[in-house]
Design an enzyme around this catalytic site. Structure first.
Site, PDB file in Angstrom:
ATOM      1  N   ASN A  70     -33.320   5.764  28.411  1.00 13.36           N
ATOM      2  CA  ASN A  70     -33.634   5.635  26.889  1.00 13.36           C
ATOM      3  C   ASN A  70     -32.961   4.542  26.264  1.00 13.36           C
ATOM      4  OD1 ASN A  70     -33.354   8.960  26.986  1.00 13.36           O
ATOM      5  ND2 ASN A  70     -35.221   8.039  27.088  1.00 13.36           N
ATOM      6  N   ARG A 104     -34.258  15.008  20.674  1.00 12.72           N
ATOM      7  CA  ARG A 104     -33.812  16.303  20.590  1.00 12.72           C
ATOM      8  C   ARG A 104     -32.865  16.737  21.777  1.00 12.72           C
ATOM      9  NH1 ARG A 104     -36.894  19.493  23.662  1.00 12.72           N
ATOM     10  NH2 ARG A 104     -38.512  18.479  24.735  1.00 12.72           N
ATOM     11  N   SER A 105     -33.473  16.270  23.079  1.00  6.15           N
ATOM     12  CA  SER A 105     -33.171  16.841  24.133  1.00  6.15           C
ATOM     13  C   SER A 105     -32.589  15.526  25.152  1.00  6.15           C
ATOM     14  CB  SER A 105     -34.108  17.547  24.800  1.00  6.15           C
ATOM     15  OG  SER A 105     -33.701  18.006  26.447  1.00  6.15           O
ATOM     16  N   GLU A 107     -42.468   1.966  32.263  1.00  5.93           N
ATOM     17  CA  GLU A 107     -42.724   3.060  31.453  1.00  5.93           C
ATOM     18  C   GLU A 107     -42.886   2.723  29.883  1.00  5.93           C
ATOM     19  OE1 GLU A 107     -40.650   7.632  30.524  1.00  5.93           O
ATOM     20  OE2 GLU A 107     -39.486   5.973  30.214  1.00  5.93           O
ATOM     21  N   TYR A 121     -46.323  10.478  24.470  1.00  7.33           N
ATOM     22  CA  TYR A 121     -45.879   9.437  23.811  1.00  7.33           C
ATOM     23  C   TYR A 121     -46.670   8.416  23.191  1.00  7.33           C
ATOM     24  CZ  TYR A 121     -41.184  11.290  24.959  1.00  7.33           C
ATOM     25  OH  TYR A 121     -40.156  12.268  25.269  1.00  7.33           O
ATOM     26  N   ASP A 167     -30.969  14.414  28.707  1.00  9.29           N
ATOM     27  CA  ASP A 167     -30.594  14.548  30.330  1.00  9.29           C
ATOM     28  C   ASP A 167     -29.573  13.311  30.198  1.00  9.29           C
ATOM     29  OD1 ASP A 167     -30.304  14.153  32.813  1.00  9.29           O
ATOM     30  OD2 ASP A 167     -32.345  14.310  33.474  1.00  9.29           O
ATOM     31  N   CYS A 184     -38.832  14.202  23.950  1.00  5.33           N
ATOM     32  CA  CYS A 184     -37.442  14.308  24.000  1.00  5.33           C
ATOM     33  C   CYS A 184     -36.858  13.375  22.827  1.00  5.33           C
ATOM     34  CB  CYS A 184     -36.774  14.045  25.502  1.00  5.33           C
ATOM     35  SG  CYS A 184     -37.323  15.176  26.607  1.00  5.33           S
ATOM     36  N   TRP A 217     -42.816  10.490  36.206  1.00  9.96           N
ATOM     37  CA  TRP A 217     -43.612  11.486  35.572  1.00  9.96           C
ATOM     38  C   TRP A 217     -44.321  12.275  36.523  1.00  9.96           C
ATOM     39  CZ3 TRP A 217     -43.814  13.156  30.599  1.00  9.96           C
ATOM     40  CH2 TRP A 217     -42.981  12.416  29.452  1.00  9.96           C
TER      41      TRP A 217
END
Length: 397
Positions: free
Chosen positions: A261, A250-251, A62, A128, A253, A189, A84
């Site tokens: 991440n 911002r968000s 990714e 992105y 999971d 995100c 995705w």
């Protein structure tokens, strides 16, 4: 010592203890907290969680996809990364509006085998990769009576700035393009990141040069020989700076996304540091709406783990019993043998390996982006990675 897994499982517990129930666009429902942070010192190991097995190749694939400026899932599915697929499939279903549609498996197979189909239905919009590599803006050199656009390559610009002005406070990459949010299958995100560099001390450079923890003086050097020491380190191209990276999200999971991440930005920091000859320093994540989906709660509890009973620890110790057999002696005995105290006790963090195998990493005739386009996901490996088993949980799209 692995502090990262403890930070992460503490965050899971924080959400369970303090989260408020909220609805969300997927209809799944979440429990959520706001404004949290993850901090990791890169010298403590590569930030790949060990309290559950992480799919390393998927994470690398990714990130390389982002760095290539790609926004079509074909590169991902061709390399075994399916995270995705749900977004692209949902977009495909909207296109047909109730007419005949293929199922998810048939859809993914068509992406793999039919280039025209992939070109049309594998596209996710200006997410992105497009923003990192091809942020569209007006061309200032165009004639006033014409309207021309140009693309800004934020990644290449970042590398150039790090090499020419490493103390700049503008070393940033942004994915939150408000003019194109409505064209994306999902607004970013993790919407931006910033890097920061500092000058290494003489002793920090000396430790890199020698590969030991001893300072110059502890290694037998004195103040008169430091100039010679500097010359030796410069001749050996020992880095003069450390580089840190902070991303904003911002968000979050927290169960499925955040571990990706953390590792992805850790790898990005390592890649950038290699290109500009700096030492990876601090990795920091600023987290906004930090949530657990309602169908991830049991999985989160499993990853947090629990204290093992005395009997369970005995079994892990091979049912060995110390002389005397008293409970306090047994506990001391098991602690001395390193028998885990919890069901998901963290392992030591792994190391990142194999970055130096490829000649073009040090080819000054190639740009950073040209090097990235040559990378394959299997170019990056983690060494000494021990983990607990995978914990499966559904992805909400």
């Amino acid at each position: 010592m692995n502090k990262l897994d403890k930070q992460y499982t503490d965050l899971l517990q924080d959400i369970l203890d303090n989260g408020v129930r909220k609805g969300d666009r997927t209809g799944t429902g979440t429990i959520s907290v706001f404004g949290r942070q993850i901090r990791h010192d890169m010298k403590d190991g590569f930030p790949l969680l060990t309290t559950k097995k992480m799919p390393w190749k998927v994470i690398v694939t990714e990130l390389l996809w982002f760095l290539r400026g790609d926004t079509n899932i074909k590169y991902l599915v061709d390399n075994g990364c399916n995270i995705w697929n749900g977004d692209a499939f949902s977009n495909y279903l909207k296109t047909y509006k109730g007419n005949y549609q293929m199922g998810m498996e048939e859809f993914v197979e068509a992406i793999k085998t039919n280039d025209e189909f992939a070109k049309r239905y594998g596209e996710l919009g200006p997410i992105y990769g497009k923003q990192w590599r091809k942020w569209e803006t007006e061309d200032p050199d165009a004639p006033s009576y014409e309207h021309y656009t140009m693309n800004i390559d934020q990644i290449q610009n970042l590398i150039n700035d790090l090499k020419t002005n490493p103390d700049s406070r503008r070393l940033m990459v942004n994915a939150w393009n408000v003019g194109e949010l409505d064209q994306m299958v999902l607004p970013p995100c993790h919407y931006g990141f910033q890097v920061y560099t500092r000058t290494l001390s003489f002793d920090e450079r000396y430790k890199l040069y020698t590969g030991s923890d001893k300072t110059w003086e502890e290694g037998g050097g004195n103040s008169y020989g430091k100039i010679t020491g500097l010359d030796m380190m410069d001749d050996d191209n020992v880095p003069t700076r450390a580089i840190s990276l902070m991303w904003n999200q911002r968000s979050v999971d927290t169960f499925l996304g955040l571990p990706f991440n953390i590792a992805s930005y850790g790898l990005l920091l390592e890649i950038i540091a290699k290109e500009v000859n700096m030492v990876p320093d601090q990795l920091i994540g600023n987290l906004g709406d930090t949530h657990l989906y309602s169908n991830h709660i049991d999985a989160a509890k499993e990853q947090i783990g629990r204290d093992l009973t005395l009997e369970e620890r005995f079994k892990l110790a091979g049912n060995q019993y110390p002389p005397g057999g008293l409970p306090n002696q047994a506990i001391y005995f098991m602690d001395e043998k390193g028998i885990p105290k919890r069901t998901r006790e963290p392992f030591a963090l792994p190391t990142l390996a194999c970055l130096d195998e490829y000649w073009y990493l040090n080819d000054t005739d190639l740009t950073f982006i040209q090097k990235m386009e040559k990378f394959r996901p299997d170019f990056f490996k983690v060494g000494n990675y021990q983990s607990h088993p995978t914990i499966k949980a559904p992805l909400s799209n």
